[in-house]
Design an enzyme around this catalytic site. Structure first.
Site, PDB file in Angstrom:
ATOM      1  N   GLU A  16      -5.305  10.913   7.059  1.00  0.00           N
ATOM      2  CA  GLU A  16      -4.115  10.059   7.040  1.00  0.00           C
ATOM      3  C   GLU A  16      -3.058  10.687   6.137  1.00  0.00           C
ATOM      4  O   GLU A  16      -3.354  11.561   5.330  1.00  0.00           O
ATOM      5  CB  GLU A  16      -4.483   8.666   6.480  1.00  0.00           C
ATOM      6  CG  GLU A  16      -5.518   7.935   7.323  1.00  0.00           C
ATOM      7  CD  GLU A  16      -5.880   6.564   6.752  1.00  0.00           C
ATOM      8  OE1 GLU A  16      -5.937   6.408   5.514  1.00  0.00           O
ATOM      9  OE2 GLU A  16      -6.096   5.644   7.548  1.00  0.00           O
ATOM     10  N   GLN A  73       4.647   0.345   2.313  1.00  0.00           N
ATOM     11  CA  GLN A  73       3.909  -0.569   3.167  1.00  0.00           C
ATOM     12  C   GLN A  73       3.814  -1.901   2.431  1.00  0.00           C
ATOM     13  O   GLN A  73       3.267  -1.969   1.326  1.00  0.00           O
ATOM     14  CB  GLN A  73       2.506  -0.009   3.450  1.00  0.00           C
ATOM     15  CG  GLN A  73       2.516   1.185   4.376  1.00  0.00           C
ATOM     16  CD  GLN A  73       2.833   0.784   5.806  1.00  0.00           C
ATOM     17  OE1 GLN A  73       1.987   0.285   6.523  1.00  0.00           O
ATOM     18  NE2 GLN A  73       4.072   0.999   6.220  1.00  0.00           N
ATOM     19  N   ASN A  85       0.831  -1.209   0.000  1.00  0.00           N
ATOM     20  CA  ASN A  85       0.000   0.000   0.000  1.00  0.00           C
ATOM     21  C   ASN A  85       0.863   1.255   0.000  1.00  0.00           C
ATOM     22  O   ASN A  85       1.617   1.444  -0.970  1.00  0.00           O
ATOM     23  CB  ASN A  85      -1.138  -0.034   1.033  1.00  0.00           C
ATOM     24  CG  ASN A  85      -0.765  -0.250   2.477  1.00  0.00           C
ATOM     25  OD1 ASN A  85      -0.222  -1.288   2.828  1.00  0.00           O
ATOM     26  ND2 ASN A  85      -1.066   0.698   3.336  1.00  0.00           N
ATOM     27  N   ASP A  86       0.776   2.112   1.004  1.00  0.00           N
ATOM     28  CA  ASP A  86       1.340   3.467   0.902  1.00  0.00           C
ATOM     29  C   ASP A  86       2.820   3.538   0.511  1.00  0.00           C
ATOM     30  O   ASP A  86       3.633   2.743   0.999  1.00  0.00           O
ATOM     31  CB  ASP A  86       1.276   4.168   2.267  1.00  0.00           C
ATOM     32  CG  ASP A  86      -0.094   4.155   2.888  1.00  0.00           C
ATOM     33  OD1 ASP A  86      -1.048   3.726   2.240  1.00  0.00           O
ATOM     34  OD2 ASP A  86      -0.194   4.575   4.061  1.00  0.00           O
ATOM     35  N   SER A 138       2.949   3.613   8.187  1.00  0.00           N
ATOM     36  CA  SER A 138       3.543   4.610   7.294  1.00  0.00           C
ATOM     37  C   SER A 138       4.380   5.667   7.993  1.00  0.00           C
ATOM     38  O   SER A 138       4.194   5.966   9.171  1.00  0.00           O
ATOM     39  CB  SER A 138       2.453   5.280   6.467  1.00  0.00           C
ATOM     40  OG  SER A 138       2.042   4.379   5.470  1.00  0.00           O
ATOM     41  N   ARG A 192      -1.026   8.969  13.363  1.00  0.00           N
ATOM     42  CA  ARG A 192      -0.080   8.240  12.494  1.00  0.00           C
ATOM     43  C   ARG A 192       0.432   9.034  11.284  1.00  0.00           C
ATOM     44  O   ARG A 192      -0.073  10.066  10.943  1.00  0.00           O
ATOM     45  CB  ARG A 192      -0.721   6.952  12.001  1.00  0.00           C
ATOM     46  CG  ARG A 192      -2.028   7.096  11.245  1.00  0.00           C
ATOM     47  CD  ARG A 192      -2.572   5.680  10.948  1.00  0.00           C
ATOM     48  NE  ARG A 192      -3.821   5.706  10.229  1.00  0.00           N
ATOM     49  CZ  ARG A 192      -5.026   5.736  10.804  1.00  0.00           C
ATOM     50  NH1 ARG A 192      -5.116   5.754  12.118  1.00  0.00           N
ATOM     51  NH2 ARG A 192      -6.116   5.755  10.066  1.00  0.00           N
ATOM     52  N   ASP A 193       1.427   8.434  10.677  1.00  0.00           N
ATOM     53  CA  ASP A 193       1.981   8.825   9.382  1.00  0.00           C
ATOM     54  C   ASP A 193       2.802  10.118   9.422  1.00  0.00           C
ATOM     55  O   ASP A 193       2.489  11.101   8.741  1.00  0.00           O
ATOM     56  CB  ASP A 193       0.857   8.937   8.321  1.00  0.00           C
ATOM     57  CG  ASP A 193      -0.047   7.713   8.290  1.00  0.00           C
ATOM     58  OD1 ASP A 193       0.411   6.637   8.719  1.00  0.00           O
ATOM     59  OD2 ASP A 193      -1.210   7.835   7.849  1.00  0.00           O
TER      60      ASP A 193
HETATM   61  C1  FRU Z   1      -3.160   4.677   4.734  1.00  0.00           C
HETATM   62  C2  FRU Z   1      -2.860   3.938   6.006  1.00  0.00           C
HETATM   63  C3  FRU Z   1      -2.015   4.767   6.938  1.00  0.00           C
HETATM   64  C4  FRU Z   1      -1.334   3.718   7.773  1.00  0.00           C
HETATM   65  C5  FRU Z   1      -1.072   2.647   6.751  1.00  0.00           C
HETATM   66  C6  FRU Z   1      -1.087   1.254   7.273  1.00  0.00           C
HETATM   67  O1  FRU Z   1      -3.429   3.835   3.667  1.00  0.00           O
HETATM   68  O2  FRU Z   1      -4.060   3.538   6.633  1.00  0.00           O
HETATM   69  O3  FRU Z   1      -2.756   5.704   7.681  1.00  0.00           O
HETATM   70  O4  FRU Z   1      -0.174   4.165   8.377  1.00  0.00           O
HETATM   71  O5  FRU Z   1      -2.069   2.783   5.765  1.00  0.00           O
HETATM   72  O6  FRU Z   1      -0.688   0.370   6.266  1.00  0.00           O
END
Ligand code: FRU
Length: 546
Positions: free
Chosen positions: A202, A38, A21-22, A84, A147-148
């Protein structure tokens, strides 16, 4: 040619297998591009507790070698997942990762990791100090939404700062932390931004852009001639941004646009399609800011299990501030041109009302198409009902590519089967609005695939441009098996879409210019290139890609 890939892309970033993902912590360091993401190393599904940071490196942002994982969920402060974050290169030579860990109780906390040897070309080893977490979850954070962290920047007071998304007492906020040593951090009393209405944002991104020109700036740049961009993501595919002025003494950010800017949903979109969690970095090699973003699948999770992989990244985009001082311009990094092979060109072709003009002579499953349409007689443009301004997607649904208009619809038909049962259209339609004109851009996926269980929405956005002055509108579309990335009006409006056409397994793929407006449309120029397959995380010859 290129058959049997089951939607696997040829030049977009994706791991050889499993879930991604991210984008996390893109970085240019010691002559090498690093990309972290991710990544679930175990299977092709999102597993909140299984996430690691995948790591790949590249010499050119096109060909990538997979280097394994940089962070794994092995410590008490991240054992339920390394989520992330970002990377920061410091003047003293240290290289740090700031990331969100889910601790043993699934509480989101912030951690730091340092490159063991920053002069190592591949940056394979990252140490997680035992004093983590550097920031436990504050008591006023609600919903476990904390987060992030972004890339950190240096203020003029010599303190490092980063921004992070936090739900503070139910309000979706972007909060700033400050530190002298990157280890002990103090939270600012006031958030950089707070957005009533949406508790959970996010993946913030916060970076400077030059008021003039296309060059990118180091993340710590500020002062005269500099503006800042705040970008926030709202699950699952809405990335918003606004340009503003950032005062690094008070840590305040004021959007330049008029209107109700407290509500992020009134901001501009990074992309009107299916793109999420965008993150940029400063590329000192070519003095540009480059943006990455996650583009999730739109087929079913059981399809993903069958494929063995899930998720791609958008092709890296250079971005800069438009001359209007309000919107960003995004454009695929020029290195994509190293993949260009066979080319076809059209100059001055006229496509009559109801016309379909095939672009033959190249393979179009992996292609780069640039086209400029001359706008026919604007006087005839349809009147825009103001209610559509808020809902371009619905407008595209009602006035699709097949619905005849006045000025438009005209555009590209891509990923089309010989019988046209499968096709995706990307098109413009120009409306009269007050004394000016509005250009609508759409990507219509409703006929993109005959396959069951695939999402096929219509995406739309207005192109903020002066069509009376320009008298033309441009479109660039990157086609890559299961992804179509389009850049309208020179990159002011972007639409990214996933497609799963079935005809490509057995039949030829077609590309057309179409026009369903009242008047003929002149294609002042169209250039289309077949693109070669890049070496992206190929399992066996990974390091050779460098
Ligand atoms: C966004 C998210 C972030 C988090 C990550 C987890 O897609 O939900 O907020 O850190 O993915 O994989």
């Amino acid at each position: 040619l290129h058959h049997g890939r089951h939607g696997r892309t040829a030049y977009h970033f994706q791991p050889a297998k499993n879930w991604m993902n991210d984008p996390n912590g893109p970085l240019y360091h010691n002559g090498m591009y690093h990309f972290f993401y991710q990544y679930n190393p175990h299977d092709p599904l999102f597993g909140a507790g299984k996430l690691s940071w995948g790591h790949s490196a590249s010499g050119d942002l096109v060909n990538w070698a997979f280097l394994g994982t940089a962070l794994d969920p092995t410590s008490t402060f991240d054992v339920r997942g390394c989520w992330s974050g970002s990377t920061t290169a410091m003047p003293d030579g240290r290289l740090a990762i700031l990331y969100t860990g889910r601790d043993a109780d699934e509480v989101q906390v912030q951690n730091v990791a340092f490159a063991r040897n920053p002069s190592d070309l591949l940056l394979l080893e990252w140490d997680k100090p035992s004093f983590n977490p550097i920031i436990p979850q504050p008591a006023d954070v609600t919903g476990n939404n904390f987060r992030d962290p972004t890339t950190a920047w240096l203020g003029r007071d010599g303190l490092w700062r980063f921004a992070i998304a936090a739900e503070v007492d139910g309000v979706g906020s972007t909060v700033i932390y400050r530190s002298a040593d990157f280890v002990s951090w103090e939270r600012n009393a006031l958030p950089l931004h707070a957005s009533p209405g949406i508790p959970c944002w996010e993946c913030p991104d916060f970076f400077p852009v030059a008021e003039q020109g296309t060059e990118g700036l180091d993340t710590s740049a500020n002062g005269a001639g500099v503006r800042h961009v705040l970008k926030l993501s709202k699950a699952a595919d809405e990335d918003y941004y606004v340009v503003g002025r950032y005062d690094d003494e008070a840590d305040t950010f004021v959007p330049v646009e008029d209107g109700e800017q407290a509500d992020v949903r009134n901001w501009r979109r990074i992309d009107h399609g299916h793109l999420f969690a965008a993150k940029s970095f400063f590329d000192a090699r070519r003095k540009r800011r480059v943006l990455w973003a996650w583009v999730d699948e739109m087929d079913s999770r059981s399809d993903d299990v069958a494929k063995g992989w899930t998720g791609i990244q958008s092709f890296p985009r250079a971005l800069w501030l438009d001359t209007d001082g309000k919107q960003l311009v995004q454009w695929p990094v020029e290195e994509i041109e190293t993949l260009r092979r066979k080319q076809v060109t059209l100059l001055g072709a006229v496509v009559g009302s109801g016309g379909l003009h095939e672009i033959a002579g190249i393979e179009t499953l992996q292609a780069d198409v640039e086209v400029v349409f001359e706008i026919p007689n604007l006087k005839e443009a349809e009147q825009l009902d103001p209610k559509w301004l808020q809902d371009p997607q619905k407008l595209c649904a009602e006035k699709g590519a097949a619905v005849q208009g006045a000025v438009g619809p005209f555009g590209l038909t891509v990923m089309a089967s010989g019988d046209m049962r499968e096709q995706t259209t990307i098109f413009f339609r120009v409306f009269k609005h007050d004394d000016a004109y509005k250009v609508l851009m759409c990507t219509d996926l409703t006929r993109s695939s005959t396959k069951e269980g695939v999402q096929k929405p219509i995406y739309a956005g207005f192109v903020d441009m002066d069509v009376e002055k320009d008298k033309s509108v441009s479109l660039r579309t990157l086609i890559d098996h299961s992804v179509i990335e389009s850049f309208g009006g020179g990159g002011r409006t972007c639409i990214t879409a996933r497609v799963y056409p079935e005809h490509v397994a057995t039949g030829r793929n077609h590309l057309y210019v179409f026009n369903n407006g009242l008047d003929a449309v002149k294609v002042s120029k169209l250039e289309a290139w077949e693109l070669a397959t890049a070496s992206v995380n190929v399992e066996d010859d990974g390091l050779l890609a460098l």
